[in-house]
Motif scaffolding. Structure first.
Motif, PDB file in Angstrom:
ATOM      1  N   GLY A  38       0.778  -1.226   0.000  1.00 64.31           N
ATOM      2  CA  GLY A  38       0.000   0.000   0.000  1.00 64.31           C
ATOM      3  C   GLY A  38       0.809   1.274   0.000  1.00 64.31           C
ATOM      4  O   GLY A  38       0.244   2.353   0.138  1.00 64.31           O
ATOM      5  N   ILE A  39       2.142   1.168  -0.151  1.00 61.70           N
ATOM      6  CA  ILE A  39       2.966   2.379  -0.112  1.00 61.70           C
ATOM      7  C   ILE A  39       4.219   2.201  -0.971  1.00 61.70           C
ATOM      8  O   ILE A  39       4.688   1.081  -1.187  1.00 61.70           O
ATOM      9  N   HIS A  40       4.701   3.322  -1.464  1.00 58.16           N
ATOM     10  CA  HIS A  40       5.953   3.378  -2.219  1.00 58.16           C
ATOM     11  C   HIS A  40       6.711   4.596  -1.701  1.00 58.16           C
ATOM     12  O   HIS A  40       6.124   5.676  -1.540  1.00 58.16           O
ATOM     13  N   LEU A  41       7.990   4.454  -1.413  1.00 60.10           N
ATOM     14  CA  LEU A  41       8.818   5.551  -0.916  1.00 60.10           C
ATOM     15  C   LEU A  41      10.071   5.617  -1.764  1.00 60.10           C
ATOM     16  O   LEU A  41      10.745   4.601  -1.978  1.00 60.10           O
ATOM     17  N   GLN A  42      10.385   6.829  -2.253  1.00 56.63           N
ATOM     18  CA  GLN A  42      11.529   6.981  -3.152  1.00 56.63           C
ATOM     19  C   GLN A  42      12.046   8.404  -3.107  1.00 56.63           C
ATOM     20  O   GLN A  42      11.407   9.294  -2.558  1.00 56.63           O
ATOM     21  N   LEU A  43      13.196   8.606  -3.730  1.00 51.63           N
ATOM     22  CA  LEU A  43      13.735   9.954  -3.933  1.00 51.63           C
ATOM     23  C   LEU A  43      13.481  10.352  -5.377  1.00 51.63           C
ATOM     24  O   LEU A  43      13.527   9.510  -6.275  1.00 51.63           O
ATOM     25  N   VAL A  44      13.233  11.636  -5.598  1.00 50.89           N
ATOM     26  CA  VAL A  44      13.145  12.169  -6.949  1.00 50.89           C
ATOM     27  C   VAL A  44      14.156  13.300  -7.055  1.00 50.89           C
ATOM     28  O   VAL A  44      14.346  14.064  -6.104  1.00 50.89           O
ATOM     29  N   THR A  45      14.834  13.380  -8.185  1.00 45.14           N
ATOM     30  CA  THR A  45      15.794  14.452  -8.447  1.00 45.14           C
ATOM     31  C   THR A  45      15.350  15.205  -9.692  1.00 45.14           C
ATOM     32  O   THR A  45      15.130  14.600 -10.745  1.00 45.14           O
ATOM     33  N   LEU A  46      15.192  16.520  -9.546  1.00 41.16           N
ATOM     34  CA  LEU A  46      14.897  17.391 -10.678  1.00 41.16           C
ATOM     35  C   LEU A  46      16.158  18.213 -10.936  1.00 41.16           C
ATOM     36  O   LEU A  46      16.461  19.129 -10.169  1.00 41.16           O
ATOM     37  N   ILE A  64       5.027  14.601  -0.519  1.00 39.44           N
ATOM     38  CA  ILE A  64       6.407  14.938  -0.907  1.00 39.44           C
ATOM     39  C   ILE A  64       7.034  15.779   0.194  1.00 39.44           C
ATOM     40  O   ILE A  64       6.384  16.657   0.762  1.00 39.44           O
ATOM     41  N   HIS A  65       8.305  15.524   0.457  1.00 40.21           N
ATOM     42  CA  HIS A  65       9.091  16.364   1.368  1.00 40.21           C
ATOM     43  C   HIS A  65      10.332  16.811   0.607  1.00 40.21           C
ATOM     44  O   HIS A  65      11.138  15.977   0.179  1.00 40.21           O
ATOM     45  N   ARG A  86       9.893  24.666  -1.254  1.00 39.40           N
ATOM     46  CA  ARG A  86      11.325  24.820  -1.012  1.00 39.40           C
ATOM     47  C   ARG A  86      11.793  23.804   0.018  1.00 39.40           C
ATOM     48  O   ARG A  86      10.974  23.175   0.691  1.00 39.40           O
ATOM     49  N   ALA A  87      13.110  23.667   0.158  1.00 35.78           N
ATOM     50  CA  ALA A  87      13.688  22.737   1.128  1.00 35.78           C
ATOM     51  C   ALA A  87      12.989  22.885   2.471  1.00 35.78           C
ATOM     52  O   ALA A  87      12.803  23.994   2.973  1.00 35.78           O
ATOM     53  N   GLY A  88      12.550  21.763   3.037  1.00 35.92           N
ATOM     54  CA  GLY A  88      11.836  21.748   4.308  1.00 35.92           C
ATOM     55  C   GLY A  88      10.330  21.709   4.171  1.00 35.92           C
ATOM     56  O   GLY A  88       9.635  21.371   5.130  1.00 35.92           O
ATOM     57  N   ASP A  89       9.795  22.047   2.996  1.00 34.65           N
ATOM     58  CA  ASP A  89       8.348  22.048   2.779  1.00 34.65           C
ATOM     59  C   ASP A  89       7.822  20.642   2.495  1.00 34.65           C
ATOM     60  O   ASP A  89       8.541  19.773   1.989  1.00 34.65           O
ATOM     61  N   PHE A  90       6.538  20.457   2.817  1.00 34.90           N
ATOM     62  CA  PHE A  90       5.806  19.241   2.491  1.00 34.90           C
ATOM     63  C   PHE A  90       4.720  19.595   1.481  1.00 34.90           C
ATOM     64  O   PHE A  90       4.133  20.671   1.553  1.00 34.90           O
ATOM     65  N   VAL A  91       4.444  18.693   0.550  1.00 37.31           N
ATOM     66  CA  VAL A  91       3.432  18.909  -0.481  1.00 37.31           C
ATOM     67  C   VAL A  91       2.509  17.697  -0.503  1.00 37.31           C
ATOM     68  O   VAL A  91       2.973  16.559  -0.433  1.00 37.31           O
ATOM     69  N   ILE A 114       9.429  11.121  -1.915  1.00 40.49           N
ATOM     70  CA  ILE A 114       8.043  10.944  -2.333  1.00 40.49           C
ATOM     71  C   ILE A 114       7.482   9.673  -1.704  1.00 40.49           C
ATOM     72  O   ILE A 114       8.101   8.611  -1.793  1.00 40.49           O
ATOM     73  N   ALA A 115       6.307   9.795  -1.099  1.00 43.49           N
ATOM     74  CA  ALA A 115       5.563   8.632  -0.623  1.00 43.49           C
ATOM     75  C   ALA A 115       4.235   8.615  -1.373  1.00 43.49           C
ATOM     76  O   ALA A 115       3.583   9.643  -1.516  1.00 43.49           O
ATOM     77  N   ARG A 116       3.878   7.458  -1.878  1.00 45.83           N
ATOM     78  CA  ARG A 116       2.631   7.345  -2.639  1.00 45.83           C
ATOM     79  C   ARG A 116       1.910   6.075  -2.218  1.00 45.83           C
ATOM     80  O   ARG A 116       2.541   5.090  -1.866  1.00 45.83           O
ATOM     81  N   THR A 117       0.594   6.096  -2.309  1.00 42.45           N
ATOM     82  CA  THR A 117      -0.202   4.947  -1.908  1.00 42.45           C
ATOM     83  C   THR A 117      -0.234   3.849  -2.969  1.00 42.45           C
ATOM     84  O   THR A 117      -0.975   2.885  -2.828  1.00 42.45           O
ATOM     85  N   ASP A 118       0.583   3.958  -3.979  1.00 41.39           N
ATOM     86  CA  ASP A 118       0.740   2.933  -5.010  1.00 41.39           C
ATOM     87  C   ASP A 118       2.066   2.225  -4.768  1.00 41.39           C
ATOM     88  O   ASP A 118       3.118   2.825  -4.954  1.00 41.39           O
TER      89      ASP A 118
END
Length: 136
Positions: A38-46, A64-65, A86-91, A114-118
């Protein structure tokens, strides 16, 4: 044969990959790595100046954090709304919400958790090419 009982695990970062949205991901917790259901946790880089493809995650919420840098994101049915994180924010992104994240910086990457329910990160990604041209 029955499935073994789930247990606690420590996993290393998975192999980086480019997702359907054209962003770079480093998977951590997923169906593939630990059998998550029920969850996926990963890093994303832009990287500097990069933007994703417009997309949504059908039936799955996203949290997202931002660890470093800054990201802008257009969102809404016609990408008519905008936010900056920005750094420190949650979305929070509700299930099914069209969105298009991007990095406005010309010099600094944006890295976020990023945490997602997929539990299968890329399966719920629905690209929305009809929205890609709305914001250059």
């Amino acid at each position: 044969m029955t499935n073994p009982k789930p247990t606690c695990r420590v996993v290393g970062a998975g192999v980086r990959f480019t997702g359907k949205q054209a962003l770079t991901y480093t998977p951590g917790i997923s169906a593939e790595s630990v059998g998550a259901t029920g969850i996926h946790l990963q890093l994303v880089t832009l990287p500097p100046g990069v933007r994703a493809k417009a997309h949504r995650h059908e039936s799955h919420e996203t949290a997202i954090h931002v660890l470093s840098g800054e990201s802008g994101m257009w969102y809404g049915d016609r990408l008519e709304q905008h936010l900056t994180a920005r750094a420190g924010d949650f979305v929070y992104i509700p299930a099914g919400m069209p969105h298009l994240p991007y990095n406005p910086s010309a010099t600094e990457a944006c890295v976020a958790v990023i945490a997602r329910t997929d539990p299968n990160e890329q399966e719920s990604v629905i690209l929305m090419p009809e929205l890609d041209g709305l914001h250059a």
